[in-house]
Design a protein around this motif. Structure first.
Motif, short mmCIF file in Angstrom:
data_model
loop_
_atom_site.label_atom_id
_atom_site.label_comp_id
_atom_site.label_asym_id
_atom_site.label_seq_id
_atom_site.Cartn_x
_atom_site.Cartn_y
_atom_site.Cartn_z
N PHE A 1 -11.11 17.87 -12.24
CA PHE A 1 -10.26 18.39 -13.31
C PHE A 1 -9.77 17.26 -14.22
O PHE A 1 -9.79 17.38 -15.44
N TYR A 2 -9.34 16.15 -13.62
CA TYR A 2 -8.86 15.02 -14.43
C TYR A 2 -9.97 14.46 -15.31
O TYR A 2 -9.77 14.18 -16.49
N SER B 1 -5.72 23.94 -21.80
CA SER B 1 -6.71 23.47 -20.85
C SER B 1 -6.63 21.95 -20.68
O SER B 1 -6.61 21.43 -19.56
N TRP C 1 -13.61 24.66 -5.51
CA TRP C 1 -12.30 24.30 -6.08
C TRP C 1 -11.24 25.29 -5.66
O TRP C 1 -10.12 24.89 -5.31
N MET D 1 -6.58 28.19 -13.51
CA MET D 1 -7.60 27.56 -14.35
C MET D 1 -9.00 27.83 -13.80
O MET D 1 -9.93 28.09 -14.57
N THR D 2 -9.16 27.76 -12.50
CA THR D 2 -10.47 28.01 -11.89
C THR D 2 -10.93 29.44 -12.16
O THR D 2 -12.11 29.67 -12.43
N SER E 1 -12.57 15.97 -16.48
CA SER E 1 -12.82 16.91 -17.56
C SER E 1 -11.69 16.87 -18.59
O SER E 1 -11.94 16.88 -19.80
N GLY E 2 -10.46 16.81 -18.12
CA GLY E 2 -9.32 16.84 -19.02
C GLY E 2 -9.19 15.61 -19.89
O GLY E 2 -8.87 15.71 -21.07
N GLU F 1 -5.58 20.19 -17.24
CA GLU F 1 -6.59 19.37 -16.56
C GLU F 1 -6.16 17.93 -16.36
O GLU F 1 -6.76 17.22 -15.56
N LEU G 1 -4.12 25.21 -10.88
CA LEU G 1 -5.56 25.00 -10.79
C LEU G 1 -6.28 26.25 -10.29
O LEU G 1 -7.44 26.48 -10.63
#
Length: 167
Positions: free
Chosen positions: A47-48, A94, A139, A121-122, A50-51, A98, A118
């Protein structure tokens, strides 16, 4: 011939003993506090990564992030796919989630809140990229485990009093 009988009789006992020793070693290694820490870090990483790609500066989304939510990403719902409503807002939320939720997870601060974020978000990611369900399921499982069993001993939440470990 008697040696063969002794070998065949001792084999099951030796195998059971070896399996028991291996099980005890795994239990020593897989301490709950370590499992909880590894779960938090493992979930935070994708996630990090991607963010962080969505930002051009402090609270400034890059054009690619907005373009993804405008042109590329669609919600795959019955009768769809449908465009995201207000793509710039979704891109911003988002990007914030993320980056923020993984940092909270790694620190173990607001851990259950971050895991719940999360999870949400998932679910949205799954609606956007349904063919990615195998990784999304992973995830989701990690986030549910963190939400259910908490941050563990190596966390700010633990120092602040979240010592509950549900079983």
């Amino acid at each position: 011939m008697p040696d063969r009988q002794v070998m065949s009789l001792s084999f099951p006992g030796a195998a059971i003993s070896a399996i028991g020793a291996a099980r005890r070693q795994v239990q020593r290694l897989a301490q709950p506090w370590l499992v909880q820490l590894v779960l938090r870090v493992a979930l935070a990483v994708p996630f990090y990564k991607s963010g962080i790609l969505k930002w051009h500066g402090f609270l400034q989304l890059n054009d690619t992030a907005i373009d993804l939510f405008t042109e590329e990403f669609k919600l795959h719902l019955p009768g769809g796919p449908y465009a995201f409503p207000h793509p710039a807002i979704f891109a911003f939320l988002s990007g914030c989630g993320e980056v923020m939720f993984p940092v909270l997870l790694v620190l173990g601060f607001g851990t259950r809140f971050a895991a719940a974020g999360l999870i949400l978000m998932t679910c949205i990611i799954e609606l956007t990229v349904p063919e990615g369900w195998p990784i999304h399921l992973t995830w989701l499982a990690m986030a549910l485990g963190i939400a259910a069993w908490g941050p563990g001993r190596i966390s700010i939440d633990y120092l602040l009093g979240d010592k509950a470990f549900r079983s």
